[in-house]
Scaffold this motif. Structure first.
Motif, PDB file in Angstrom:
ATOM      1  N   PRO A 119       0.790  -1.231   0.000  1.00 30.47           N
ATOM      2  CA  PRO A 119       0.000   0.000   0.000  1.00 30.47           C
ATOM      3  C   PRO A 119       0.825   1.286   0.000  1.00 30.47           C
ATOM      4  O   PRO A 119       0.427   2.277  -0.617  1.00 30.47           O
ATOM      5  CB  PRO A 119      -0.875  -0.115   1.248  1.00 30.47           C
ATOM      6  CG  PRO A 119      -0.256  -1.179   2.080  1.00 30.47           C
ATOM      7  CD  PRO A 119       0.517  -2.062   1.160  1.00 30.47           C
ATOM      8  N   ILE A 120       1.966   1.288   0.639  1.00 30.74           N
ATOM      9  CA  ILE A 120       2.794   2.497   0.680  1.00 30.74           C
ATOM     10  C   ILE A 120       3.364   2.785  -0.707  1.00 30.74           C
ATOM     11  O   ILE A 120       3.343   3.924  -1.183  1.00 30.74           O
ATOM     12  CB  ILE A 120       3.911   2.367   1.740  1.00 30.74           C
ATOM     13  CG1 ILE A 120       3.266   2.315   3.136  1.00 30.74           C
ATOM     14  CG2 ILE A 120       4.911   3.517   1.640  1.00 30.74           C
ATOM     15  CD1 ILE A 120       4.215   1.977   4.250  1.00 30.74           C
ATOM     16  N   THR A 121       3.844   1.739  -1.389  1.00 29.82           N
ATOM     17  CA  THR A 121       4.377   1.901  -2.739  1.00 29.82           C
ATOM     18  C   THR A 121       3.286   2.348  -3.702  1.00 29.82           C
ATOM     19  O   THR A 121       3.509   3.226  -4.551  1.00 29.82           O
ATOM     20  CB  THR A 121       5.002   0.577  -3.224  1.00 29.82           C
ATOM     21  OG1 THR A 121       6.023   0.187  -2.305  1.00 29.82           O
ATOM     22  CG2 THR A 121       5.595   0.716  -4.608  1.00 29.82           C
ATOM     23  N   ILE A 122       2.100   1.766  -3.579  1.00 27.70           N
ATOM     24  CA  ILE A 122       0.980   2.134  -4.445  1.00 27.70           C
ATOM     25  C   ILE A 122       0.594   3.589  -4.214  1.00 27.70           C
ATOM     26  O   ILE A 122       0.389   4.355  -5.161  1.00 27.70           O
ATOM     27  CB  ILE A 122      -0.222   1.194  -4.234  1.00 27.70           C
ATOM     28  CG1 ILE A 122       0.129  -0.218  -4.699  1.00 27.70           C
ATOM     29  CG2 ILE A 122      -1.457   1.714  -4.963  1.00 27.70           C
ATOM     30  CD1 ILE A 122      -0.894  -1.260  -4.309  1.00 27.70           C
ATOM     31  N   ARG A 123       0.508   3.987  -2.950  1.00 31.21           N
ATOM     32  CA  ARG A 123       0.156   5.375  -2.620  1.00 31.21           C
ATOM     33  C   ARG A 123       1.158   6.347  -3.232  1.00 31.21           C
ATOM     34  O   ARG A 123       0.781   7.349  -3.842  1.00 31.21           O
ATOM     35  CB  ARG A 123       0.097   5.544  -1.100  1.00 31.21           C
ATOM     36  CG  ARG A 123      -0.265   6.946  -0.645  1.00 31.21           C
ATOM     37  CD  ARG A 123      -0.231   7.037   0.898  1.00 31.21           C
ATOM     38  NE  ARG A 123      -0.729   8.292   1.360  1.00 31.21           N
ATOM     39  CZ  ARG A 123      -0.004   9.423   1.424  1.00 31.21           C
ATOM     40  NH1 ARG A 123       1.259   9.432   1.031  1.00 31.21           N
ATOM     41  NH2 ARG A 123      -0.539  10.543   1.867  1.00 31.21           N
TER      42      ARG A 123
END
Length: 106
Positions: free
Chosen positions: A43-47
């Motif tokens: 999720p952090i990379t996607i964000r």
């Protein structure tokens, strides 16, 4: 397929809805002209990738980002079953989102 199902869902209903959604996603996937790009499930990379793409985390920005990876998003108006699923057809991916619009007839 991997999906998040609704709480207390009828399992027979879930099987039918899953089959329907998988078939609809397959039909949709066949229309994609090229392979889907790989997206890490972090999720952090996607964000960070979405913010770099559009500088916004709006629904529109998120959908445009996903579509830019040639990952289709297919909304289905179904009362119950699961919330969403990601179908992977070899090199083409389709995210199916289930929602229920409570239409009022006048």
């Amino acid at each position: 397929v991997a999906f998040k199902r609704s709480v207390n869902v009828n399992i027979i209903n879930l099987n039918f809805i899953t089959s329907f959604a998988a078939h609809a996603a397959l039909v949709f996937a066949k229309q994609l002209e090229s392979k889907s790009k790989i997206l890490r499930a972090d999720p952090i990379t996607i964000r960070q990738a979405i913010l770099k793409f559009d500088n916004s985390l709006s629904l529109e920005a998120c959908l445009e980002f996903i579509w830019s990876l040639n990952i289709a998003v297919l909304p289905l108006d179904i009362k119950s079953g699961f919330h969403g699923a990601c179908f992977d057809f070899e090199d083409k991916k389709v995210i199916t989102l289930i929602f229920f619009m409570n239409y009022t007839m006048h």
